[in-house]
Design an enzyme around this catalytic site. Structure first.
Site, PDB file in Angstrom:
ATOM      1  N   GLU A   1       0.813  -1.224   0.000  1.00  0.00           N
ATOM      2  CA  GLU A   1       0.000   0.000   0.000  1.00  0.00           C
ATOM      3  C   GLU A   1       0.845   1.273   0.000  1.00  0.00           C
ATOM      4  OE1 GLU A   1      -0.492  -2.631   1.821  1.00  0.00           O
ATOM      5  OE2 GLU A   1      -2.603  -3.200   1.685  1.00  0.00           O
TER       6      GLU A   1
ATOM      7  N   PHE B 106      -3.056 -14.440   1.206  1.00  0.00           N
ATOM      8  CA  PHE B 106      -2.336 -13.913   0.045  1.00  0.00           C
ATOM      9  C   PHE B 106      -0.832 -14.067   0.260  1.00  0.00           C
ATOM     10  CE2 PHE B 106      -6.374 -11.812  -0.802  1.00  0.00           C
ATOM     11  CZ  PHE B 106      -6.439 -11.835  -2.181  1.00  0.00           C
TER      12      PHE B 106
ATOM     13  N   GLU C 298       2.786 -14.415  -2.275  1.00  0.00           N
ATOM     14  CA  GLU C 298       3.995 -13.637  -1.983  1.00  0.00           C
ATOM     15  C   GLU C 298       5.174 -14.567  -1.707  1.00  0.00           C
ATOM     16  OE1 GLU C 298       1.924  -9.481  -0.711  1.00  0.00           O
ATOM     17  OE2 GLU C 298       2.277 -10.867   0.928  1.00  0.00           O
TER      18      GLU C 298
HETATM   19  O1  N1C Z   1      -4.273 -12.628   2.892  1.00  0.00           O
HETATM   20  P1  N1C Z   1      -3.192 -11.875   3.560  1.00  0.00           P
HETATM   21  O2  N1C Z   1      -3.642 -11.204   4.880  1.00  0.00           O
HETATM   22  O3  N1C Z   1      -1.947 -12.668   3.865  1.00  0.00           O
HETATM   23  O4  N1C Z   1      -2.745 -10.660   2.629  1.00  0.00           O
HETATM   24  C1  N1C Z   1      -1.737  -9.774   2.984  1.00  0.00           C
HETATM   25  C2  N1C Z   1      -0.586  -9.722   2.013  1.00  0.00           C
HETATM   26  C3  N1C Z   1       0.237  -8.483   2.313  1.00  0.00           C
HETATM   27  O5  N1C Z   1       1.613  -8.812   2.468  1.00  0.00           O
HETATM   28  C4  N1C Z   1      -0.028  -7.534   1.175  1.00  0.00           C
HETATM   29  O6  N1C Z   1       1.129  -7.318   0.392  1.00  0.00           O
HETATM   30  O7  N1C Z   1      -1.059  -9.580   0.678  1.00  0.00           O
HETATM   31  C5  N1C Z   1      -1.066  -8.215   0.266  1.00  0.00           C
HETATM   32  N1  N1C Z   1      -2.451  -7.674   0.418  1.00  0.00           N
HETATM   33  C6  N1C Z   1      -2.727  -6.307   0.527  1.00  0.00           C
HETATM   34  O8  N1C Z   1      -1.846  -5.456   0.357  1.00  0.00           O
HETATM   35  C7  N1C Z   1      -4.066  -5.939   0.877  1.00  0.00           C
HETATM   36  N2  N1C Z   1      -4.642  -4.740   1.154  1.00  0.00           N
HETATM   37  C8  N1C Z   1      -5.912  -4.991   1.505  1.00  0.00           C
HETATM   38  C9  N1C Z   1      -3.479  -8.582   0.520  1.00  0.00           C
HETATM   39  N3  N1C Z   1      -4.731  -8.239   0.847  1.00  0.00           N
HETATM   40  C10 N1C Z   1      -5.016  -6.921   1.045  1.00  0.00           C
HETATM   41  N4  N1C Z   1      -6.147  -6.310   1.440  1.00  0.00           N
HETATM   42  C11 N1C Z   1      -7.380  -6.982   1.869  1.00  0.00           C
HETATM   43  O9  N1C Z   1      -7.063  -7.663   3.085  1.00  0.00           O
HETATM   44  C12 N1C Z   1      -7.810  -8.032   0.862  1.00  0.00           C
HETATM   45  O10 N1C Z   1      -9.101  -7.721   0.387  1.00  0.00           O
HETATM   46  C13 N1C Z   1      -7.812  -9.335   1.604  1.00  0.00           C
HETATM   47  O11 N1C Z   1      -9.076  -9.986   1.606  1.00  0.00           O
HETATM   48  C14 N1C Z   1      -7.421  -9.045   3.025  1.00  0.00           C
HETATM   49  C15 N1C Z   1      -6.248  -9.959   3.318  1.00  0.00           C
HETATM   50  O12 N1C Z   1      -5.709  -9.763   4.581  1.00  0.00           O
HETATM   51  P2  N1C Z   1      -5.071 -10.874   5.483  1.00  0.00           P
HETATM   52  O13 N1C Z   1      -5.881 -12.133   5.516  1.00  0.00           O
HETATM   53  O14 N1C Z   1      -4.798 -10.234   6.796  1.00  0.00           O
END
Ligand code: N1C
Length: 262
Positions: free
Chosen positions: A99, A177, A182
């Site tokens: 972000e 994610f 990643e």
């Molecule tokens: O599924 P996550 O966490 O592991 O995702 C986080 C991971 C981070 O390192 C970010 O780089 O993936 C990236 N990311 C975002 O930047 C992001 N902003 C908002 C992933 N998801 C992101 N969101 C929303 O938060 C998205 O809609 C998703 O459903 C959640 C994932 O958050 P998580 O489960 O805490």
């Protein structure tokens, strides 16, 4: 769910802001970016498509159009810690999350989706499907799939990942994610070390520590990939950032404060 009515204007404004201000050191693109073009590519990725059938690769051209190269040792990944990771990177001023970069900055916190209505702009400015709706593949899932994969591929040097040790479903979750897009895309030739930092969400009991549960799973995955790692329990810097946001929380008050000075 709702949508962000002025998403185009916000997108353009943030894109310009990121280039003209040095608000986020190290995230400023090296050369000028055509924000209008980026908006068009972002818009065309999903325009007029069924809002519940967005292909996971919809944002491929957007990724290709965004110049993205963070300096070595600056990448901050996170999972389950969105409530504190951005405050931390802002306060510590040395690491960048998705972000904080041109890939994620423009739409951070916004909601958007497509409209199949031929008389529309291709986006729906009234309402969007819920992302958890069964059988609905929404735009944000495609967006974070593409952008997460890109920052994973791009990372160099020491990377950091911030996980929540108080989550009952595990600090490191297979369906996150971070786990899906990643970590697997990190190149062991480029990533020299992974620093896992665990944070304890104030007021919640600690469920996992370094070397246990899902954290041990991640540690093993790093080893198998040939990447060195470290792990820190209850990261002190993050603890202080949590307390700065919630200064009167019982976990933040030191014994001296409790007894008071006389
Ligand atoms: O599924 P996550 O966490 O592991 O995702 C986080 C991971 C981070 O390192 C970010 O780089 O993936 C990236 N990311 C975002 O930047 C992001 N902003 C908002 C992933 N998801 C992101 N969101 C929303 O938060 C998205 O809609 C998703 O459903 C959640 C994932 O958050 P998580 O489960 O805490």
């Amino acid at each position: 769910t709702g949508t962000t009515p002025f998403i185009k204007e916000i997108f353009l404004g943030r894109c310009l802001e990121l280039q003209t201000e040095t608000a986020i050191p190290n995230a400023c693109p090296q050369s000028p970016v055509n924000c209008t073009l980026l908006w068009d590519v972002f818009h065309d990725a999903i325009a007029y498509k069924d809002p519940c059938a967005i292909p996971l690769d919809a944002y491929r051209e957007f990724i290709a159009a965004v110049p993205h190269q963070l300096p070595a040792d600056k990448s901050m990944f996170w999972s389950g810690t969105s409530y504190i990771v951005h405050e931390y990177t802002e306060a510590a001023n040395d690491l960048l999350t998705l972000e904080d970069t041109l890939l994620g900055y423009m739409v951070d916190g916004l909601q958007w989706c497509s409209s199949t209505d031929a008389s529309s702009t291709g986006l729906n400015y009234q309402e969007c499907p819920d992302f958890w709706q069964e059988g609905c593949a929404v735009a944000s899932t495609a967006f974070y799939t593409a952008t997460s994969s890109a920052i994973g591929r791009q990372a160099t040097g020491v990377i950091t990942v911030m996980l929540d040790a108080t989550r009952t479903d595990g600090a490191y979750r297979n369906d996150s994610f971070f786990a899906k897009y990643e970590f697997p895309n990190m190149d062991p030739e480029k990533v020299t070390r992974g620093d896992i930092i665990l944070v304890n969400r104030l007021g919640n009991p600690i469920v996992e520590t370094c070397g246990t549960g899902s954290v041990a799973v991640l540690e093993r995955l790093f080893t198998e990939k040939g990447i060195e790692w470290t792990c820190t329990d209850n990261d002190e810097r993050v603890y202080h950032v949590q307390c700065s946001k919630d200064p009167t929380h019982t976990e933040c008050i030191t014994p001296a404060d409790v007894t008071g000075s006389s």
